[in-house]
Design an enzyme around this catalytic site. Sequence first.
Site, PDB file in Angstrom:
ATOM      1  N   ASP A  27      -1.473   6.626   6.605  1.00 48.96           N
ATOM      2  CA  ASP A  27      -2.598   5.789   6.236  1.00 48.96           C
ATOM      3  C   ASP A  27      -2.820   4.668   7.142  1.00 48.96           C
ATOM      4  O   ASP A  27      -1.977   3.670   7.131  1.00 48.96           O
ATOM      5  CB  ASP A  27      -2.058   5.041   4.618  1.00 48.96           C
ATOM      6  CG  ASP A  27      -3.260   4.042   4.391  1.00 48.96           C
ATOM      7  OD1 ASP A  27      -4.565   3.664   4.786  1.00 48.96           O
ATOM      8  OD2 ASP A  27      -3.138   3.458   3.023  1.00 48.96           O
ATOM      9  N   LYS A  53     -12.300  -1.681   6.584  1.00 44.95           N
ATOM     10  CA  LYS A  53     -11.174  -2.663   7.271  1.00 44.95           C
ATOM     11  C   LYS A  53     -11.724  -2.901   8.753  1.00 44.95           C
ATOM     12  O   LYS A  53     -12.222  -3.925   9.119  1.00 44.95           O
ATOM     13  CB  LYS A  53      -9.941  -2.289   6.963  1.00 44.95           C
ATOM     14  CG  LYS A  53      -9.499  -1.943   5.674  1.00 44.95           C
ATOM     15  CD  LYS A  53      -9.132  -3.225   5.068  1.00 44.95           C
ATOM     16  CE  LYS A  53      -8.978  -3.009   3.377  1.00 44.95           C
ATOM     17  NZ  LYS A  53      -7.931  -2.039   2.938  1.00 44.95           N
ATOM     18  N   TRP A  62       0.938  -1.155   0.177  1.00 47.44           N
ATOM     19  CA  TRP A  62      -0.068   0.051  -0.119  1.00 47.44           C
ATOM     20  C   TRP A  62       0.628   1.325   0.019  1.00 47.44           C
ATOM     21  O   TRP A  62       0.519   2.379  -0.583  1.00 47.44           O
ATOM     22  CB  TRP A  62      -1.179  -0.167   1.258  1.00 47.44           C
ATOM     23  CG  TRP A  62      -2.019  -1.097   0.957  1.00 47.44           C
ATOM     24  CD1 TRP A  62      -2.345  -2.055   1.834  1.00 47.44           C
ATOM     25  CD2 TRP A  62      -2.898  -1.387  -0.306  1.00 47.44           C
ATOM     26  NE1 TRP A  62      -3.341  -2.939   1.153  1.00 47.44           N
ATOM     27  CE2 TRP A  62      -3.880  -2.306   0.063  1.00 47.44           C
ATOM     28  CE3 TRP A  62      -3.061  -0.349  -1.074  1.00 47.44           C
ATOM     29  CZ2 TRP A  62      -4.748  -2.758  -0.898  1.00 47.44           C
ATOM     30  CZ3 TRP A  62      -4.327  -1.019  -2.203  1.00 47.44           C
ATOM     31  CH2 TRP A  62      -5.061  -2.014  -1.880  1.00 47.44           C
TER      32      TRP A  62
HETATM   33  C1  LIG Z   1      -7.438  -1.601   1.745  1.00 49.87           C
HETATM   34  C2  LIG Z   1      -6.421  -0.826   1.928  1.00 49.87           C
HETATM   35  C3  LIG Z   1      -6.245   0.224   1.109  1.00 49.87           C
HETATM   36  C4  LIG Z   1      -6.999   0.497  -0.352  1.00 49.87           C
HETATM   37  O1  LIG Z   1      -8.516   0.620   0.123  1.00 49.87           O
HETATM   38  P1  LIG Z   1      -9.450   0.893  -0.894  1.00 49.87           P
HETATM   39  O2  LIG Z   1     -10.556   1.173  -0.235  1.00 49.87           O
HETATM   40  O3  LIG Z   1      -9.724  -0.340  -1.944  1.00 49.87           O
HETATM   41  O4  LIG Z   1      -9.026   1.836  -2.030  1.00 49.87           O
HETATM   42  C5  LIG Z   1      -4.962   1.277   1.051  1.00 49.87           C
HETATM   43  N1  LIG Z   1      -4.456   1.091   2.230  1.00 49.87           N
HETATM   44  C6  LIG Z   1      -4.484   0.498   3.029  1.00 49.87           C
HETATM   45  C7  LIG Z   1      -3.414   0.079   4.278  1.00 49.87           C
HETATM   46  C8  LIG Z   1      -5.534  -0.908   2.967  1.00 49.87           C
HETATM   47  O5  LIG Z   1      -5.692  -1.472   3.959  1.00 49.87           O
END
Ligand SMILES: *Cc1c(COP(=O)(O)O)cnc(C)c1O
Length: 376
Positions: free
Chosen positions: A188, A212, A104
């Site tokens: 993030d 998540k 990511w």
């Molecule tokens: C799932 C995830 C993403 C991407 O998320 P989307 O909603 O599919 O764009 C980005 N960063 C992390 C840490 C993630 O777990």
Amino acid sequence: MARPWNFAAGPSVMPEVVLQQAAAEMLDWHGSGMSVMEMSHRGQEFLQICSEAEADLRELLAISEDYAVLFMQGGATAENAIIPLNLLGRVAQPKADFVLTGVWSAKAQQECLRYGDAHIAASSAAPTVIDGVQQQPFTWVPDPETWRVRKDAAYLHLCSNETIGGVETMAWPSMASLGAPEVPLVVDASSHFLSRPFSVEQTGMIFAGAQKNAGPAGLTIVIVRRDLTGHASPICPSAFDYAKVAAQQSMFNTPPTYAIYMAGLVFKWLKQQGGLGQIEQLNIAKAQALYGFFEQSGFYRLPVQRSVRSRMNVPFFLPEAALDTDFLQGAQARGLMQLRGHKFVGGMRASIYNAMPLQGVLTLVDYLKDFENAHG
Ligand SMILES: *Cc1c(COP(=O)(O)O)cnc(C)c1O
């Protein structure tokens, strides 16, 4: 019908009581005669739902008024494109720095390259040896002493929990200790958001896709220091301009109303659990039950360096990939679902988010033991 134990990385398990409450309110929210998804986003009912969600989130994370809380769309993937569009304009040259610890953060850096100079301040993309143990790429975190952050960067990007690799970085160095006190840290936190207390004040911005650990897909939660907003690039879509979204309390355009409502129910559930300190204790107990089992097993293998193993996403390998299908079928027969690892890593992965009860983890450990006894 018993609910299976859902170890999916996202969209993922929700607290059962939250689903029950949403079901009870589905046709008639609080006597309004309407479902939340039928309400105007500018109507009094929805404005109350949205402002309560924001207030509860502020309380959970002790977010000060220096920060705007924004309910946006596009997921963390879009957010990683929106960030450079919003923040690069703060500095003379469009530059941002990245700590690469997994898929990511690497994607975030690639996205930023489209808009400016996206420099890699540190990376674990190569193998290394830590404490005598060989570590594969993206299974470890570079020592902050080696991070090379440029003083004139618009921000430093960190993915604090790499969902795919299962690498969690909680020792965030102060930007002063990195020699860049003016550079805001942008985090993030998608896959461990609200799993433990966070020091929001240590960041310029922290964001998470809700699916998540905070609610359903469709909502991105952004917490951004207000003084960082207002410098969006002319090519930044208005609906993604933090200053404009903040000025309208997330109502610049139609926000993901039902997802905000569901996340709001999750925030209330977290408060009922006693807040993030309490939920962290539960998450520690769950992670210890699982990692503790793996540690004493000579059968399974953990890829991630011990000090940065994620409490939320736990990748593991069987002794040979030929056993994977048997393992997954046996798991499914016991109601243990979605344990296949991400294709980038292979093997297995158990995501044990806030809504996964300890009982689910203990059921998984029982199965792991039985499978080991049968095949070890
Ligand atoms: C799932 C995830 C993403 C991407 O998320 P989307 O909603 O599919 O764009 C980005 N960063 C992390 C840490 C993630 O777990």
